[in-house]
Design a protein around this motif. Structure first.
Motif, PDB file in Angstrom:
ATOM      1  N   ARG A  69      26.592  37.244  35.836  1.00  0.00           N
ATOM      2  CA  ARG A  69      26.657  37.917  37.143  1.00  0.00           C
ATOM      3  C   ARG A  69      25.729  39.130  37.206  1.00  0.00           C
ATOM      4  N   HIS A  70      25.609  39.858  36.123  1.00  0.00           N
ATOM      5  CA  HIS A  70      24.720  41.016  36.115  1.00  0.00           C
ATOM      6  C   HIS A  70      23.261  40.593  36.237  1.00  0.00           C
ATOM      7  N   ILE A  71      22.877  39.549  35.529  1.00  0.00           N
ATOM      8  CA  ILE A  71      21.501  39.058  35.631  1.00  0.00           C
ATOM      9  C   ILE A  71      21.235  38.619  37.063  1.00  0.00           C
ATOM     10  N   GLN A  72      22.148  37.831  37.618  1.00  0.00           N
ATOM     11  CA  GLN A  72      22.006  37.359  38.995  1.00  0.00           C
ATOM     12  C   GLN A  72      21.957  38.535  39.948  1.00  0.00           C
ATOM     13  N   GLN A  83       7.894  39.704  43.185  1.00  0.00           N
ATOM     14  CA  GLN A  83       6.810  40.435  42.518  1.00  0.00           C
ATOM     15  C   GLN A  83       7.253  40.959  41.147  1.00  0.00           C
ATOM     16  N   LEU A  84       8.079  40.241  40.452  1.00  0.00           N
ATOM     17  CA  LEU A  84       8.524  40.673  39.124  1.00  0.00           C
ATOM     18  C   LEU A  84       7.363  40.574  38.127  1.00  0.00           C
ATOM     19  N   HIS A  85       7.101  41.639  37.410  1.00  0.00           N
ATOM     20  CA  HIS A  85       6.002  41.673  36.451  1.00  0.00           C
ATOM     21  C   HIS A  85       6.470  41.099  35.107  1.00  0.00           C
ATOM     22  N   ASP A  86       5.503  40.918  34.203  1.00  0.00           N
ATOM     23  CA  ASP A  86       5.798  40.288  32.916  1.00  0.00           C
ATOM     24  C   ASP A  86       6.912  40.983  32.147  1.00  0.00           C
ATOM     25  N   GLU A  87       6.911  42.327  32.134  1.00  0.00           N
ATOM     26  CA  GLU A  87       7.944  43.046  31.394  1.00  0.00           C
ATOM     27  C   GLU A  87       9.329  42.770  31.977  1.00  0.00           C
ATOM     28  N   ALA A  88       9.431  42.710  33.297  1.00  0.00           N
ATOM     29  CA  ALA A  88      10.719  42.416  33.933  1.00  0.00           C
ATOM     30  C   ALA A  88      11.159  40.991  33.616  1.00  0.00           C
ATOM     31  N   LEU A  89      10.223  40.061  33.690  1.00  0.00           N
ATOM     32  CA  LEU A  89      10.550  38.666  33.372  1.00  0.00           C
ATOM     33  C   LEU A  89      10.951  38.527  31.910  1.00  0.00           C
ATOM     34  N   ASN A  90      10.274  39.274  31.028  1.00  0.00           N
ATOM     35  CA  ASN A  90      10.642  39.237  29.606  1.00  0.00           C
ATOM     36  C   ASN A  90      12.032  39.821  29.378  1.00  0.00           C
ATOM     37  N   ALA A  91      12.378  40.867  30.112  1.00  0.00           N
ATOM     38  CA  ALA A  91      13.718  41.454  29.990  1.00  0.00           C
ATOM     39  C   ALA A  91      14.777  40.458  30.459  1.00  0.00           C
ATOM     40  N   LEU A  92      14.492  39.737  31.535  1.00  0.00           N
ATOM     41  CA  LEU A  92      15.415  38.698  32.000  1.00  0.00           C
ATOM     42  C   LEU A  92      15.533  37.586  30.963  1.00  0.00           C
ATOM     43  N   HIS A  93      14.420  37.238  30.336  1.00  0.00           N
ATOM     44  CA  HIS A  93      14.455  36.218  29.283  1.00  0.00           C
ATOM     45  C   HIS A  93      15.347  36.664  28.127  1.00  0.00           C
ATOM     46  N   ALA A 127      16.732  45.730  31.573  1.00  0.00           N
ATOM     47  CA  ALA A 127      16.249  44.929  32.703  1.00  0.00           C
ATOM     48  C   ALA A 127      16.311  45.739  33.995  1.00  0.00           C
ATOM     49  N   ALA A 128      17.368  46.503  34.169  1.00  0.00           N
ATOM     50  CA  ALA A 128      17.522  47.324  35.376  1.00  0.00           C
ATOM     51  C   ALA A 128      16.418  48.372  35.470  1.00  0.00           C
TER      52      ALA A 128
END
Length: 148
Positions: A69-72, A83-93, A127-128
Motif C-alpha cells: 500500500r505504501h508503494i502504491q 516523469q519518475l527518474h532513474d533514482e526514483a524507479l530504482n527506489a521503487l525496485h 523512495a518518498a
C-alpha cells in the motif's frame, strides 16, 4: 486466517497469485525505465500493488500489505508519476525486492512473517525522498511502521 491447516491449505495459492502480481509490478517498473510517460504501466503497477495488498490482508500478512500500500500510495500521490527518474524507479525496485523477500520468509507452518520492519521503513522513506508528493506530509498521515 493464520491458523494451522487452513493456512497451510491456502498459502500455496496465495503465494502463486502474490508472485504473479509482484512480477506484473516489476514488469511495469522495467517498462517505465524504458518509456517514462507510459500511463498504462503506472496504472498497471498501482492496480497490481493494490490487489497484492488486498490478498495479503486476507491472509493476515500485515507487513506485505502495508508495504504494498505504501508503494502504491507513493506512486498514486506523486506530483509527476509520468516523469519518475532513474533514482526514483530504482527506489521503487528496492521496495518491490523487499516484498519478494517477505513472500519468501513466510513460515509455511504458522503463517508468521517475523522480521524487523526497519528496512521497510527505510526503503519507503528513501523512495518518498525521491518521489515528490502532491500532498505535503503524505507519509506522516500513513501508518508507516516504526522500527523498534
Amino acid at each position: 486466517m493464520n491458523d494451522g491447516k487452513e493456512w497451510q491449505d491456502t498459502l500455496p495459492a496465495f503465494l502463486l497469485e502474490a508472485e504473479m502480481l509482484l512480477a506484473k509490478s516489476e514488469e511495469c517498473l522495467s517498462h517505465l525505465h524504458l518509456i517514462r510517460n507510459d500511463n498504462d504501466a503506472i496504472e498497471c503497477m498501482k492496480n497490481s500493488l493494490t490487489k497484492l495488498a488486498e490478498k495479503a490482508d486476507a491472509m493476515a500478512l500485515g507487513a506485505i500489505s502495508t508495504l504494498s500500500r505504501h508503494i502504491q500510495g507513493l506512486i498514486n500521490n506523486a506530483q509527476s508519476p509520468l516523469q519518475l527518474h532513474d533514482e526514483a524507479l530504482n527506489a521503487l525496485h528496492d521496495c518491490l525486492t523487499l516484498v519478494a523477500w517477505q513472500l519468501e520468509l513466510i513460515d509455511a507452518r504458522t503463517g508468521k512473517l517475523s522480521l524487523d520492519d526497519s528496512e521497510q521503513t527505510t526503503l519507503i522513506a528513501a523512495a518518498a525522498q525521491l518521489i515528490p508528493q502532491k500532498t505535503f506530509g503524505y507519509l506522516s498521515r500513513q501508518s508507516l511502521p516504526h522500527a523498534s
